[in-house]
Design a protein around this motif. Sequence first.
Motif: not given
Length: 387
Positions: A259-260, A262-263
Amino acid sequence: MPQTLTTTEALAAFCARAALEPYVTVDTEFLRERTYFAQLCLVQMALPGEDEADAVLIDPLAEGMSLEPLYELFRNEAVVKVFHAARQDLEIFHVDGNVMPRPLFDTQVAAMVCGFGEQVGYETLVRKIARASLDKSSRFTDWSRRPLSEAQKNYALADVTHLRQIYEHLAAELSRTGRTAWMEEELTTLTDHGNYVVDPENAWRRVKTRTNSGKFLAVLKELARFREETAQSRNIPRNRIMKDDVLLELASTKPRSAQDLSKSRLLLREARKGDIADGILAAVERGLEMNPADHPKFDKAPDRSSLNPALADLLRVLLKAKAEEAGVAQKLIASSADLDDIACGGREGLWAHGWRFEVFGEDALRLCNSEIALSAKGQRVKIIKLR
């Protein structure tokens, strides 16, 4: 028509002839835009003489071709191997055959020592020494495609046929001026196997950053190591894995999950999943867990608080005078930073050893110790002994 060797047997026969000669000229054509390691596409060689059979092209891409006869010749210390600007060629042969041609003669290095200027090009030497011109139209062609055109073959052969005359001229000039030892000193560094090994441990030093944070540099080091190891194992350019600006972003944001990742603003979409994503997250984890005592640090910049500007200026005048007297480029002897270091009391550097010390370093130290002074005599700088 240029002769092209496409079998190991033909190469071995030519190398057997070469082993009887005092020298052989060598050049390569390669590609590295799509690979980590350069792809050797062609080797050119020429023996002394003017006969057409004395110059050949070697096709390493031919089916069944082994370059071992060539590497055996490279190990033969009775034959001088002549290159121009050999560094990339040496890297290729080191990676491909774990061999370093010896003895080596690099005409670019020799020309530099003989006063042709810094990093003089082959075309310049062909024009000034061989009194010929080169057709450079095939320079940037795809050397991996077969068949090669006649223009490509003629271009490739010109890189070794003119080299014979250039070598003989420069070797004679080095002998006449007593500078053969100067060139051999330069070649010691060029033929050091360590120069051609890329250590993933130190890959982070290639990435330009002004951040000195230990944790940032620890993560950057692990990310750079991962990128280098992956690029080497897959034989693809390191920037195909991640560009430098991505490394810097990830070292700053320190992602801990998919998720990190993806940023990220810069990380390519295909790198946010699979092996690359897993490798990135593992590298970040290793960096964050690194003992602070083991955090990488940049080499300390030299302390120039004691710099004497007037002395530095005098050293520049001395360097200019000594370089003109020796007929070599100033930058080859010492850099501007070297002169500032000397003016600050520094006594170590390339200038402090070998022929550079003889030409400049010894007088530089004498100037610093007030043992000599400089004066002008017409348009020349004169050295005056004080004690």
